[in-house]
Enzyme design. Structure first.
Site, PDB file in Angstrom:
ATOM      1  N   CYS A 130      16.511  10.829  22.899  1.00  0.00           N
ATOM      2  CA  CYS A 130      15.591  10.006  23.681  1.00  0.00           C
ATOM      3  C   CYS A 130      15.850  10.142  25.183  1.00  0.00           C
ATOM      4  CB  CYS A 130      15.729   8.550  23.258  1.00  0.00           C
ATOM      5  SG  CYS A 130      14.570   7.489  24.123  1.00  0.00           S
ATOM      6  N   TRP A 149       0.820  -1.211   0.000  1.00  0.00           N
ATOM      7  CA  TRP A 149       0.000   0.000   0.000  1.00  0.00           C
ATOM      8  C   TRP A 149       0.857   1.265   0.000  1.00  0.00           C
ATOM      9  CZ3 TRP A 149      -0.185  -3.962   3.526  1.00  0.00           C
ATOM     10  CH2 TRP A 149       0.495  -3.757   4.732  1.00  0.00           C
ATOM     11  N   TYR A 209      -8.060   6.985  15.143  1.00  0.00           N
ATOM     12  CA  TYR A 209      -6.768   6.588  14.587  1.00  0.00           C
ATOM     13  C   TYR A 209      -6.866   6.340  13.078  1.00  0.00           C
ATOM     14  CZ  TYR A 209      -3.121   3.822  12.759  1.00  0.00           C
ATOM     15  OH  TYR A 209      -2.135   3.386  11.912  1.00  0.00           O
ATOM     16  N   GLU A 265      -4.964  -0.152   6.814  1.00  0.00           N
ATOM     17  CA  GLU A 265      -5.027   0.295   8.206  1.00  0.00           C
ATOM     18  C   GLU A 265      -6.010  -0.549   9.019  1.00  0.00           C
ATOM     19  OE1 GLU A 265      -3.242   2.231   9.906  1.00  0.00           O
ATOM     20  OE2 GLU A 265      -2.019   3.005   8.281  1.00  0.00           O
ATOM     21  N   CYS A 290      11.936   0.517  17.965  1.00  0.00           N
ATOM     22  CA  CYS A 290      11.542   0.866  19.334  1.00  0.00           C
ATOM     23  C   CYS A 290      10.390  -0.035  19.764  1.00  0.00           C
ATOM     24  CB  CYS A 290      11.151   2.344  19.388  1.00  0.00           C
ATOM     25  SG  CYS A 290      10.956   2.977  21.066  1.00  0.00           S
ATOM     26  N   ASP A 328      -0.891   5.318  17.238  1.00  0.00           N
ATOM     27  CA  ASP A 328      -1.219   3.915  17.506  1.00  0.00           C
ATOM     28  C   ASP A 328      -0.302   3.431  18.637  1.00  0.00           C
ATOM     29  OD1 ASP A 328       1.247   3.619  16.359  1.00  0.00           O
ATOM     30  OD2 ASP A 328       0.625   2.109  14.887  1.00  0.00           O
ATOM     31  N   LEU A 368      -8.889 -13.299  10.286  1.00  0.00           N
ATOM     32  CA  LEU A 368      -8.386 -12.057  10.886  1.00  0.00           C
ATOM     33  C   LEU A 368      -9.119 -11.720  12.177  1.00  0.00           C
ATOM     34  CD1 LEU A 368      -7.943  -9.789   7.729  1.00  0.00           C
ATOM     35  CD2 LEU A 368      -6.132 -10.735   9.164  1.00  0.00           C
ATOM     36  N   THR A 419      -3.093  -7.434  13.802  1.00  0.00           N
ATOM     37  CA  THR A 419      -2.607  -8.453  12.876  1.00  0.00           C
ATOM     38  C   THR A 419      -1.114  -8.250  12.630  1.00  0.00           C
ATOM     39  OG1 THR A 419      -4.747  -8.381  11.771  1.00  0.00           O
ATOM     40  CG2 THR A 419      -2.970  -9.441  10.565  1.00  0.00           C
ATOM     41  N   CYS A 443      19.113   2.994  16.852  1.00  0.00           N
ATOM     42  CA  CYS A 443      17.951   3.884  16.689  1.00  0.00           C
ATOM     43  C   CYS A 443      18.384   5.260  16.181  1.00  0.00           C
ATOM     44  CB  CYS A 443      17.237   4.027  18.034  1.00  0.00           C
ATOM     45  SG  CYS A 443      15.852   5.183  17.938  1.00  0.00           S
TER      46      CYS A 443
HETATM   47  S1  SF4 Z   1      16.571   5.294  21.740  1.00  0.00           S
HETATM   48 FE1  SF4 Z   1      14.542   5.752  22.514  1.00  0.00          FE
HETATM   49  S2  SF4 Z   1      13.268   5.918  20.700  1.00  0.00           S
HETATM   50 FE2  SF4 Z   1      15.140   4.865  20.100  1.00  0.00          FE
HETATM   51  S3  SF4 Z   1      14.719   2.658  20.358  1.00  0.00           S
HETATM   52 FE3  SF4 Z   1      15.635   3.370  22.268  1.00  0.00          FE
HETATM   53  S4  SF4 Z   1      13.873   3.886  23.521  1.00  0.00           S
HETATM   54 FE4  SF4 Z   1      13.133   3.815  21.426  1.00  0.00          FE
END
Ligand code: SF4
Length: 425
Positions: free
Chosen positions: A257, A74, A170, A87, A242, A188, A130, A93, A251
């Site tokens: 963070c 999609w 949402y 969505e 995450c 979400d 589903l 799922t 990340c």
């Molecule tokens: S650094 Fe923060 S945002 Fe990134 S994966 Fe770790 S907890 Fe998640």
């Protein structure tokens, strides 16, 4: 709200939830001085307070998504119809399964007009496996409404999208932003998790005030001109990096963070109260009569409304599963049956229920007792107390009707597929 005690210096650090919601346009967020770190400690080298570095955070996220986002079906054309179906289908799922269902759905119902013209039975059959069948029924209803009231054109206005059957906040935000590029943040479970960690939201994320705070932070992070990419990137980050087990070392947002900086990633998001799992002990049987099996169509309301099933129900106290199967047939159809064989047990999870289904092969005590008969002289029930329709079907015809997942497992176990099948196979 609970003020969490920070490990650095042992002083209370104000929760970010106490920061007022955004009052300014996201692209004009002014840099604020980094939040005070308890005890006057120096922040982690390279750490950028997320609320003060929103443009940099957005760029890091979008660059990552451009390089690592999955090429999902999609995401090729971004038609409102495909975004909508994906969505709704992906809620509850797993992605791999969702993609398989999506492809089959698009082969069968390639556009709103085809879906609107389909029978409910076809739609339920395509959805089978589903769960949450009201979603399929709502897709069908909404497609018909789009054809009748919108001239077959998917509405673009958020309030019109929201007014479609089965579309909640949402899904409306996802369609408006991903299909129509409108600057509305999607929140979400993935986004809840990412935001709660970035901004160290320290109370249960589904409850107030955390729920509102997360929506506000998510909206504030959104670059208005890149809503489509940003919303997908946030959800993708939650899905791929995450997750429950965060992979912070790879990340793209690590330096923004707060939970990572404080070493409390595993404590975020703060969970709410768990809904207790309810065990359900039920019995059902496949009634055979001269090469065919009996099925009935469930009532128009309640769980699995209008799906087909083998009659059955709860095992009452003091009753064996075999006795329950025989009693349920008597109560639901008037048929007097006896157990031919015990097949075993199928276990199945459904929302908060843990279902144990005891399965039997059954036969009529006395075929000649019935007064109503079908065209091939098989007995028909005088009354149906838990169904609106019934049929005698050849086993191979079971693939053409929509059954609840546990009954599909039973049918497959008996008649050869060996495992739950996807529609169209
Ligand atoms: S650094 Fe923060 S945002 Fe990134 S994966 Fe770790 S907890 Fe998640």
């Amino acid at each position: 709200m609970r003020a969490r005690r920070c490990s650095l210096g042992g002083m209370k650090r104000p929760s970010l939830l106490s920061v007022p919601g955004p009052r300014i346009e996201p692209e004009r967020v002014p840099a604020r001085p980094p939040a005070a770190v308890p005890g006057g400690a120096v922040p982690t080298p390279g750490f950028l307070e997320p609320e003060s570095h929103i443009p940099e955070l957005r760029r890091a996220l979008l660059d990552w998504f451009a390089a690592a986002g999955r090429p999902l079906p999609w995401r090729q054309r971004y038609t409102p119809y495909e975004v909508w179906i994906s969505e709704v289908m992906l809620q509850q799922t797993q992605m791999e399964r969702g993609v398989a269902y999506f492809r089959r759905w698009m082969e069968r119902f390639p556009d709103v007009a085809t879906l609107a013209a389909a029978s409910e039975e076809d739609v339920l059959r395509a959805w089978e496996g589903l769960g949450y069948y009201s979603r399929a029924r709502n897709l069908h209803k909404a497609a018909r409404r789009i054809m009748e009231e919108e001239g077959g054109v998917f509405p673009a206005a958020p309030e019109s999208i929201r007014a479609l059957p089965g579309v909640g906040p949402y899904t409306a935000a996802a369609i408006a932003s991903i299909a129509f590029k409108q600057p509305i943040a999607c929140v979400d479970a993935n986004v809840e998790r990412v935001v709660s960690r970035l901004f160290d939201v320290d109370s249960p994320v589904r409850q107030e005030p955390a729920a509102s705070a997360i929506r506000e932070w998510a909206q504030r992070l959104l670059p208005p001109e890149q809503a489509r990419e940003h919303n997908q990137a946030m959800m993708e980050l939650g899905a791929l990096i995450c997750g429950k087990k965060a992979r912070c070392e790879i990340c793209p947002l690590e330096r923004f963070c707060t939970a990572r900086r404080l070493g409390i990633v595993h404590e975020r998001p703060v969970p709410g109260r768990k809904t207790p799992v309810v065990p359900l002990n039920v019995a059902s049987g496949v009634l055979f009569c001269r090469g065919k099996v009996f099925v009935q169509r469930r009532l128009n309301t309640g769980a699995w409304a209008r799906l087909w099933e083998f009659p059955g129900g709860r095992v009452e106290d003091g009753e064996s599963p075999a006795e329950a199967a025989v009693r349920e047939y008597r109560e639901e159809t008037g048929f007097i049956v006896r157990v031919r064989q015990e097949y075993g047990v199928i276990r199945h999870g459904y929302t908060t229920f843990r279902v144990t289904l005891h399965c039997f092969s059954l036969e009529l005590e006395d075929e000649s007792a019935a007064t109503l008969r079908d065209a091939e002289n098989r007995p028909l029930p005088e009354v149906l107390t838990a169904a609106t329709d019934c049929r005698w079907l050849a086993p191979e015809e079971l693939t053409g009707i929509a059954l609840p997942a546990a009954h599909r497992k039973l049918a497959d176990m008996l008649f050869g597929a060996g495992q739950a099948r996807l529609p169209g196979l």
